[in-house]
Write an enzyme that holds these catalytic residues in place. Structure first.
Site, PDB file in Angstrom:
ATOM      1  N   CYS A 210       4.552  -6.575  -0.983  1.00  0.00           N
ATOM      2  CA  CYS A 210       5.310  -7.831  -0.971  1.00  0.00           C
ATOM      3  C   CYS A 210       4.367  -9.027  -0.921  1.00  0.00           C
ATOM      4  CB  CYS A 210       6.190  -7.883   0.258  1.00  0.00           C
ATOM      5  SG  CYS A 210       7.225  -6.449   0.457  1.00  0.00           S
TER       6      CYS A 210
ATOM      7  N   LYS B  72      -1.327  -3.342  -5.613  1.00  0.00           N
ATOM      8  CA  LYS B  72      -2.757  -3.663  -5.551  1.00  0.00           C
ATOM      9  C   LYS B  72      -3.282  -3.608  -4.133  1.00  0.00           C
ATOM     10  CE  LYS B  72      -6.578  -4.937  -7.400  1.00  0.00           C
ATOM     11  NZ  LYS B  72      -7.266  -3.878  -8.169  1.00  0.00           N
TER      12      LYS B  72
ATOM     13  N   ASN C 127       6.800  -9.637   5.273  1.00  0.00           N
ATOM     14  CA  ASN C 127       6.090  -8.440   4.807  1.00  0.00           C
ATOM     15  C   ASN C 127       5.918  -7.523   6.002  1.00  0.00           C
ATOM     16  OD1 ASN C 127       5.797  -9.657   2.358  1.00  0.00           O
ATOM     17  ND2 ASN C 127       3.616 -10.075   2.549  1.00  0.00           N
ATOM     18  N   GLY C 128       6.132  -6.241   5.805  1.00  0.00           N
ATOM     19  CA  GLY C 128       5.973  -5.291   6.905  1.00  0.00           C
ATOM     20  C   GLY C 128       7.248  -4.508   7.124  1.00  0.00           C
TER      21      GLY C 128
ATOM     22  N   LYS D 161      -7.876   7.315 -12.604  1.00  0.00           N
ATOM     23  CA  LYS D 161      -7.558   6.217 -13.526  1.00  0.00           C
ATOM     24  C   LYS D 161      -6.510   6.666 -14.539  1.00  0.00           C
ATOM     25  CE  LYS D 161      -8.625   3.377 -11.897  1.00  0.00           C
ATOM     26  NZ  LYS D 161      -9.326   3.359 -10.667  1.00  0.00           N
TER      27      LYS D 161
ATOM     28  N   ARG E  49       0.553  -7.339  -7.545  1.00  0.00           N
ATOM     29  CA  ARG E  49       0.633  -6.491  -6.359  1.00  0.00           C
ATOM     30  C   ARG E  49       1.769  -5.481  -6.454  1.00  0.00           C
ATOM     31  NH1 ARG E  49      -1.270  -8.832  -1.451  1.00  0.00           N
ATOM     32  NH2 ARG E  49       0.636  -8.144  -0.447  1.00  0.00           N
TER      33      ARG E  49
ATOM     34  N   HIS F 213     -13.443  28.974  -9.665  1.00  0.00           N
ATOM     35  CA  HIS F 213     -12.738  29.457  -8.468  1.00  0.00           C
ATOM     36  C   HIS F 213     -11.254  29.123  -8.502  1.00  0.00           C
ATOM     37  CE1 HIS F 213     -16.511  30.623  -6.680  1.00  0.00           C
ATOM     38  NE2 HIS F 213     -17.007  29.435  -6.999  1.00  0.00           N
TER      39      HIS F 213
ATOM     40  N   TRP G 211       8.894  -5.457  -2.330  1.00  0.00           N
ATOM     41  CA  TRP G 211       8.694  -4.058  -2.709  1.00  0.00           C
ATOM     42  C   TRP G 211       9.531  -3.260  -1.720  1.00  0.00           C
ATOM     43  CZ3 TRP G 211       5.821   0.393  -0.957  1.00  0.00           C
ATOM     44  CH2 TRP G 211       5.459   1.284  -1.982  1.00  0.00           C
TER      45      TRP G 211
ATOM     46  N   GLU H  20     -12.661   9.949  -9.987  1.00  0.00           N
ATOM     47  CA  GLU H  20     -12.223   8.588 -10.338  1.00  0.00           C
ATOM     48  C   GLU H  20     -11.649   8.543 -11.759  1.00  0.00           C
ATOM     49  OE1 GLU H  20     -11.461   5.971  -9.026  1.00  0.00           O
ATOM     50  OE2 GLU H  20     -11.734   4.339 -10.445  1.00  0.00           O
TER      51      GLU H  20
ATOM     52  N   GLU I 125      -3.020   7.067 -12.829  1.00  0.00           N
ATOM     53  CA  GLU I 125      -2.405   5.814 -12.377  1.00  0.00           C
ATOM     54  C   GLU I 125      -1.740   5.046 -13.499  1.00  0.00           C
ATOM     55  OE1 GLU I 125      -5.914   3.894 -10.465  1.00  0.00           O
ATOM     56  OE2 GLU I 125      -4.488   3.519  -8.855  1.00  0.00           O
TER      57      GLU I 125
HETATM   58  C1  AGP Z   1      -7.314   2.142  -7.459  1.00  0.00           C
HETATM   59  O1  AGP Z   1      -7.203   2.160  -8.834  1.00  0.00           O
HETATM   60  C2  AGP Z   1      -6.067   2.311  -6.730  1.00  0.00           C
HETATM   61  N1  AGP Z   1      -5.071   1.379  -7.119  1.00  0.00           N
HETATM   62  C3  AGP Z   1      -6.128   2.622  -5.251  1.00  0.00           C
HETATM   63  O2  AGP Z   1      -6.528   3.950  -5.153  1.00  0.00           O
HETATM   64  C4  AGP Z   1      -7.043   1.754  -4.371  1.00  0.00           C
HETATM   65  O3  AGP Z   1      -8.388   2.005  -4.671  1.00  0.00           O
HETATM   66  C5  AGP Z   1      -6.758   2.038  -2.896  1.00  0.00           C
HETATM   67  O4  AGP Z   1      -5.424   1.702  -2.609  1.00  0.00           O
HETATM   68  C6  AGP Z   1      -7.690   1.308  -1.950  1.00  0.00           C
HETATM   69  O5  AGP Z   1      -7.588  -0.065  -2.055  1.00  0.00           O
HETATM   70  P1  AGP Z   1      -8.616  -1.036  -1.356  1.00  0.00           P
HETATM   71  O6  AGP Z   1      -9.938  -0.845  -2.005  1.00  0.00           O
HETATM   72  O7  AGP Z   1      -8.056  -2.405  -1.564  1.00  0.00           O
HETATM   73  O8  AGP Z   1      -8.669  -0.668   0.098  1.00  0.00           O
END
Ligand code: AGP
Length: 615
Positions: free
Chosen positions: A2, A610, A100-101, A492, A27, A511, A74, A488, A495
């Site tokens: 949010c 985000k 927010n929260g 990517k 976000r 394995h 959100w 990673e 996501e």
């Molecule tokens: C990355 O592509 C992701 N959206 C997610 O894994 C992110 O890295 C994670 O939420 C950590 O975020 P931060 O680095 O802001 O703590």
């Protein structure tokens, strides 16, 4: 998650708030709303879906006022629906809130209020806040907005960022922060002031900001502000000058922010290194770490805590620190850390890696480390964020704003920050000779140029994405320092394209995961010319023998690998320790072009945010 924006001053609040919310769109949210006060009345507009829907609604039925609050929601409690969108108005229509929260005890509070005759209009937990404020304002607080808010928030369990305004007091906003449900920044203008959950929302208007700490609240007027604790003690808010440039947050020539950010990496890494390295003498300067030689020498271990992409960055950093500073490093998921009673003490350095600096799990892991007396460091991109402010020392990524939800340039910047940290620790602890330090800094100096050259292979990757985008599952394999890059690369792809992908240490393939490999399974193998090259070739052969489609990430000049793999994506040769920074780039681009071919919303992938400010 949010987002919150508020304004008070001589201008019309509505466009300022809508534009601010637009800057927080990245976000992730599912509904949005804005409320302003004019001539003693609260005017509210809300809508589900994208902000464009809310803008259309405001255009069709305009509102204006010199004080207002807005929100992107959100959903946590109650479906994404107009009546659940913020802002929420109290039963008698006197007070309005954005939040927010999560109000953990909202059911019990709601029941109490309903027993007193309060009627609720939404299913949200947030609505109890505004109803409580109205109840306290009418009973005991004598319509004093700050006092009524203070009394109300003291009943809430959980972490919160709240902004409230009142019809009775149309000349003030009250903002509260409790715990780590995202930040509360007060932006200071000339005869006007702002409130926001995130810096980019108001950066266009001011760079002078105050950040509320947990259990602080601010009463903000057009020409003044006052900060106090929830216990009523006055606090002198420290004014920070924020360096970000809003223009650099624009997409420019690129189709998506993610694409722009991938291509930004040669520049962003230059900024990460700039001013921190004396290449001639092989020395590193990290003054914000606040670390003396004696403290560095007394360290017995390091723990890295992070989530998602930042966690994978930590897995790479472990190699640097163990190798250069001869310090044992553990890497932990922040979300798990505090649940296992970690063994740390004052000779442990705990390093939090977080681009947003507001990830609630990472902040909680930091609190755990703080309680156990460890030295607390952070690597952050968001200057002024909570993680940075609560650390004993920090290293900024200097990557500039990262808008795409899928992290790219913050990943490579945080790897480089850890390389600098390892060199610095090696320098202070005496584990590196001057000649070694010069060699390592020389390797680092070449990196931005090598990144630029890697990006030149963009065309080949785009073409390959056209051949691969319809597959449903991918396997990513790497070894040693490039094993985290396999993780990673898979993250990517997952996501942004919603394709199932798994990263594995290549040696583990036999394995279990080998059972999955057939002609429908692309296998991405990071097989650079390093000490593990021959072992990677053997994994490629095993994958090929099962019919897998092998895509190799290889070192320029390696013509042999072409006889083993179906497709080869080349990166320039580099020092082995820095090769992850290059190897990840073709994987970022591959995920990006596959997602584009599948028509996915690259910058705002479904269900993701985000800045993850809920547990
Ligand atoms: C990355 O592509 C992701 N959206 C997610 O894994 C992110 O890295 C994670 O939420 C950590 O975020 P931060 O680095 O802001 O703590």
């Amino acid at each position: 998650m949010c987002g919150i924006v508020g304004y008070i001053g001589p201008r019309d609040a509505t466009p300022i708030i809508l534009d601010g919310l637009q800057r927080l769109e990245y976000r992730g949210y599912d509904s949005a709303g804005v409320a302003v006060i004019r001539d003693g009345d609260i005017h509210l507009r809300r809508d589900v879906g994208k902000l464009a829907n809310l803008r259309r609604r405001v255009e069709a039925d305009p509102i204006s006022g010199s004080i207002g609050i807005g929100h992107t929601r959100w959903a946590t409690h109650g479906a994404p629906a107009e009546h659940n969108a913020h802002p929420h108005i109290s039963m008698d229509g006197e007070y309005v809130v954005v939040h927010n929260g999560i109000v953990e005890n909202y059911l019990e509070l709601r029941e109490e209020l309903m027993a007193e005759g309060v009627q609720f209009k939404s299913e949200t937990d947030t609505e109890v806040i505004v109803q409580l404020i109205e109840r306290f304002a009418q009973n005991g607080a004598n319509h004093n907005l700050t006092e009524a808010t203070r009394r109300a928030v003291q009943l809430l369990r959980g972490a919160h960022a709240i902004v409230v305004m009142s019809r009775q007091k149309p000349d003030e906003l009250v903002a509260v922060r409790i715990g780590n449900a995202g930040g509360v920044a007060i932006g200071l203008g000339e005869g006007e002031n702002y409130v926001a959950s995130d810096i980019p929302a108001i950066l266009e208007h001011t760079r002078r900001m105050i950040f509320l700490e947990s259990r602080q609240m601010a009463t903000v007027r057009a020409d003044s502000f006052a900060v106090q604790t929830l216990d009523g003690q006055s606090v002198r808010g420290e004014v920070h000058d924020i360096p970000w440039d809003p223009v650099s947050a624009a997409k420019g020539e690129f189709k998506h922010f993610m694409q722009k950010e991938i291509f930004d990496q040669a520049r962003s890494l230059t900024d990460t290194i700039r001013g921190r390295v004396d290449f001639e003498h092989g020395t590193v300067l990290l003054p914000d770490l606040n670390l003396s030689e004696a403290q560095a020498r007394a360290l017995t271990q390091m723990v890295i805590v992070a989530c998602g992409t930042s966690y994978y960055s930590g897995l790479v950093g472990k190699f640097f620190i163990e190798h250069m500073a001869r310090l044992n490093v553990e890497v932990d998921y922040s979300s798990e850390y505090r649940y296992r009673d970690p063994i740390i003490d004052e000779h442990t350095a705990v390093l939090a890696i977080t681009q947003s600096g507001e990830t609630v799990d990472t902040l909680a892991a930091m609190e755990e480390a703080r309680e156990k007396q460890a030295t607390l460091w952070s690597i952050v991109n968001a200057v002024g964020s909570q993680a940075m402010r609560t650390s004993d020392g920090y290293i900024t990524m200097n990557a500039g704003p990262e808008v795409g939800v899928a992290s790219t340039k913050a990943f490579t910047a945080s790897i480089v920050d850890q390389y600098l940290l390892a060199l610095y620790l090696g320098q202070l602890r005496g584990t590196l000779t001057p000649a070694q330090r010069r060699a390592y800094t020389h390797d680092l100096g070449r990196l931005p140029d090598l990144v630029g050259r890697t990006l030149e292979n963009d065309g080949a990757i785009k073409q390959l994405a056209g051949q691969l985008y319809h597959y449903r599952d991918f396997l990513y394999l790497g070894r040693g320092i490039n094993y985290p890059i396999a993780l990673e690369g898979a993250l990517k792809l997952k996501e942004i394209s919603y394709i199932h992908a798994e990263g594995y240490p290549a040696g583990e393939m036999k394995h279990g995961p080998i059972a999955l490999i057939d002609e429908d399974m692309p296998v991405v193998c990071i097989a650079l010319k390093d000490a593990l090259y021959e072992k990677m070739i053997s994994q490629i052969e095993q994958a090929k023998a099962r019919g897998g489609i092998v895509i190799a990430i290889a070192t320029e000049g390696d013509s042999f690998i072409g006889s083993k793999a179906d497709h080869v994506l080349y990166v320039p040769e580099s020092a082995p320790l820095l090769s992850p920074v290059l190897a990840v780039i073709p994987l970022q681009l591959l995920a990006y072009y596959i997602a584009v071919r599948r028509g996915a919303d690259v910058d705002q992938p479904r269900n993701l945010a985000k800045s993850v400010t809920v547990e």
